[in-house]
Design an enzyme around this catalytic site. Sequence first.
Site, PDB file in Angstrom:
ATOM      1  N   CYS A 170       0.815  -1.229   0.000  1.00  7.78           N
ATOM      2  CA  CYS A 170       0.000   0.000   0.000  1.00  7.78           C
ATOM      3  C   CYS A 170       0.848   1.280   0.000  1.00  7.78           C
ATOM      4  CB  CYS A 170      -0.958  -0.014   1.183  1.00  7.78           C
ATOM      5  SG  CYS A 170      -0.321  -0.796   2.654  1.00  7.78           S
ATOM      6  N   HIS A 177      -2.930   6.231   4.553  1.00 11.83           N
ATOM      7  CA  HIS A 177      -1.486   6.277   4.816  1.00 11.83           C
ATOM      8  C   HIS A 177      -0.948   7.644   4.381  1.00 11.83           C
ATOM      9  CE1 HIS A 177      -1.612   2.136   5.746  1.00 11.83           C
ATOM     10  NE2 HIS A 177      -0.864   1.625   4.798  1.00 11.83           N
TER      11      HIS A 177
HETATM   12  N1  LIG Z   1      -4.969  -3.550   4.186  1.00 15.68           N
HETATM   13  C1  LIG Z   1      -4.170  -2.983   3.292  1.00 15.68           C
HETATM   14  O1  LIG Z   1      -4.006  -1.755   3.232  1.00 15.68           O
HETATM   15  C2  LIG Z   1      -3.440  -3.820   2.304  1.00 15.68           C
HETATM   16  C3  LIG Z   1      -2.797  -3.196   1.265  1.00 15.68           C
HETATM   17  C4  LIG Z   1      -2.107  -3.965   0.339  1.00 15.68           C
HETATM   18  C5  LIG Z   1      -2.113  -5.321   0.481  1.00 15.68           C
HETATM   19  N2  LIG Z   1      -2.758  -5.921   1.508  1.00 15.68           N
HETATM   20  C6  LIG Z   1      -2.725  -7.384   1.580  1.00 15.68           C
HETATM   21  O2  LIG Z   1      -4.028  -7.884   1.336  1.00 15.68           O
HETATM   22  C7  LIG Z   1      -4.216  -9.102   2.053  1.00 15.68           C
HETATM   23  C8  LIG Z   1      -5.482  -9.011   2.908  1.00 15.68           C
HETATM   24  O3  LIG Z   1      -5.383  -7.929   3.795  1.00 15.68           O
HETATM   25  P1  LIG Z   1      -6.625  -7.447   4.680  1.00 15.68           P
HETATM   26  O4  LIG Z   1      -6.172  -6.177   5.281  1.00 15.68           O
HETATM   27  O5  LIG Z   1      -7.902  -7.470   3.914  1.00 15.68           O
HETATM   28  O6  LIG Z   1      -6.696  -8.623   5.801  1.00 15.68           O
HETATM   29  P2  LIG Z   1      -7.906  -9.041   6.738  1.00 15.68           P
HETATM   30  O7  LIG Z   1      -8.837  -7.916   6.968  1.00 15.68           O
HETATM   31  O8  LIG Z   1      -7.291  -9.704   7.920  1.00 15.68           O
HETATM   32  O9  LIG Z   1      -8.701 -10.165   5.865  1.00 15.68           O
HETATM   33  C9  LIG Z   1      -8.134 -11.405   5.546  1.00 15.68           C
HETATM   34  C10 LIG Z   1      -9.060 -12.167   4.613  1.00 15.68           C
HETATM   35  O10 LIG Z   1      -8.424 -13.381   4.235  1.00 15.68           O
HETATM   36  C11 LIG Z   1      -9.326 -14.460   4.466  1.00 15.68           C
HETATM   37  N3  LIG Z   1      -8.618 -15.701   4.792  1.00 15.68           N
HETATM   38  C12 LIG Z   1      -7.755 -15.924   5.807  1.00 15.68           C
HETATM   39  N4  LIG Z   1      -7.344 -17.225   5.801  1.00 15.68           N
HETATM   40  C13 LIG Z   1      -7.978 -17.815   4.754  1.00 15.68           C
HETATM   41  C14 LIG Z   1      -7.984 -19.136   4.224  1.00 15.68           C
HETATM   42  N5  LIG Z   1      -7.246 -20.114   4.775  1.00 15.68           N
HETATM   43  N6  LIG Z   1      -8.746 -19.387   3.136  1.00 15.68           N
HETATM   44  C15 LIG Z   1      -9.491 -18.435   2.591  1.00 15.68           C
HETATM   45  N7  LIG Z   1      -9.548 -17.146   3.041  1.00 15.68           N
HETATM   46  C16 LIG Z   1      -8.782 -16.855   4.119  1.00 15.68           C
HETATM   47  C17 LIG Z   1     -10.153 -13.991   5.634  1.00 15.68           C
HETATM   48  O11 LIG Z   1     -11.322 -14.765   5.704  1.00 15.68           O
HETATM   49  P3  LIG Z   1     -12.037 -15.075   7.125  1.00 15.68           P
HETATM   50  O12 LIG Z   1     -12.800 -13.833   7.473  1.00 15.68           O
HETATM   51  O13 LIG Z   1     -12.903 -16.224   6.783  1.00 15.68           O
HETATM   52  O14 LIG Z   1     -10.958 -15.389   8.100  1.00 15.68           O
HETATM   53  C18 LIG Z   1     -10.394 -12.542   5.234  1.00 15.68           C
HETATM   54  O15 LIG Z   1     -11.416 -12.480   4.275  1.00 15.68           O
HETATM   55  C19 LIG Z   1      -2.933  -9.309   2.845  1.00 15.68           C
HETATM   56  O16 LIG Z   1      -2.081 -10.132   2.075  1.00 15.68           O
HETATM   57  C20 LIG Z   1      -2.350  -7.923   2.945  1.00 15.68           C
HETATM   58  O17 LIG Z   1      -0.962  -7.942   3.115  1.00 15.68           O
HETATM   59  C21 LIG Z   1      -3.436  -5.206   2.416  1.00 15.68           C
END
Ligand SMILES: NC(=O)c1ccc[n+]([C@@H]2O[C@H](COP(=O)([O-])OP(=O)(O)OC[C@H]3O[C@@H](n4cnc5c(N)ncnc54)[C@H](OP(=O)(O)O)[C@@H]3O)[C@@H](O)[C@H]2O)c1
Length: 344
Positions: free
Chosen positions: A130, A242
């Site tokens: 990000c 950010h």
């Molecule tokens: N947040 C940001 O600003 C940002 C920016 C760039 C990249 N990212 C990347 O994007 C990704 C997600 O980030 P987030 O902030 O959205 O995280 P988050 O809010 O913690 O959400 C994680 C998601 O992944 C799912 N998940 C976890 N384990 C799983 C499994 N075994 N099988 C299928 N689904 C699974 C979760 O489902 P459940 O609800 O069922 O657990 C949830 O939908 C990460 O790799 C992060 O590094 C985030």
Amino acid sequence: MGYSVAVVGATGNVGREMLGVLAERAFPAADVVALASRRSQGVEVSCGERTLKVKALEHFDFAGVDICLMSAGSAVSREWSPKIAGAGAVVIDNSSCWRYDADVPLIVPEVNADAAAGFRKRGIIANPNCSTAQLVVALKPLHDRAKIRRVVVATYQSVSGAGKEAMDELFSQTKSVFQIDEIVPKKFPKRIAFNVIPQIDAFMEDGYTREEWKMLVETKKILDPKIKLVATCVRVPVFIGHSEAVNIEFENPITAEEAREVLRNAPGCIVIDKREPGGYVTPYESTGEDATYISRIREDATVENGLALWIVSDNLRKGAALNAIQIAECLVNRKLITAKRKAA
Ligand SMILES: NC(=O)c1ccc[n+]([C@@H]2O[C@H](COP(=O)([O-])OP(=O)(O)OC[C@H]3O[C@@H](n4cnc5c(N)ncnc54)[C@H](OP(=O)(O)O)[C@@H]3O)[C@@H](O)[C@H]2O)c1
């Protein structure tokens, strides 16, 4: 003709935003399926006016899917992206799992859209970190104008960048401060409420954190391998958005006024720079917005050809969901993919 789109991680911060952005931008989707872990099976999520019931990733057959937007972390991506790509879908992945592989394009459409065609080798396109995404959107037009040599950046990153549990932690710790309850950090290494933490991701051998390393390596891959960059990444008690304080050294002269003009005409950038109290953008104001905002543009007299500026963007949008969907739009608009299933 519409595309069949799967969103993996649909219950997460980024996944929910992706579903919203798909609807807002009227992405040509014939159908959208929401996937997450087994824990979330049956949970309802919104995609514009539509309500989707979440399905479990492990039981889903990707045979009919054209585009898979992955946002479930590196471990899930490592296991699933090759299988999904093998089933014939293009995977656009938000995790850091594939970003540094030479045969996986790392794309910010305003900067290096042409590289997207390289997805054919592995069937995967990576979305950057990000902090990198918003940085390169602002650096690209300045680089084109005066050639960047070196960048020094300090980030002020919101808790939503660490997932939904991290947002809950800021909320509950803030409540605990007012209720004089004990604060026990879980997701963050130290208390985040009314504090700042100069560590994002793990430490590396040279003393930098992986988040800082990611900004360096990703900026080189997306924009120009010759650019030198040093980052200090800091978590701040902000929910979404950010911010970055950036110092840039150029090869050629560029004034603050010229930079302002260049950035005003650059895709994805909005300049708000009034040089008066409140004449700049804060992360709170960037929430829900698509743009990368640039403020506080000024000349840095301590180096030859130097500028200092302030960059703010919604990390869940340009930093993740919006950028991923812009990549998907790029595949569609450039006719790099065709829908497997033709509309009736
Ligand atoms: N947040 C940001 O600003 C940002 C920016 C760039 C990249 N990212 C990347 O994007 C990704 C997600 O980030 P987030 O902030 O959205 O995280 P988050 O809010 O913690 O959400 C994680 C998601 O992944 C799912 N998940 C976890 N384990 C799983 C499994 N075994 N099988 C299928 N689904 C699974 C979760 O489902 P459940 O609800 O069922 O657990 C949830 O939908 C990460 O790799 C992060 O590094 C985030």
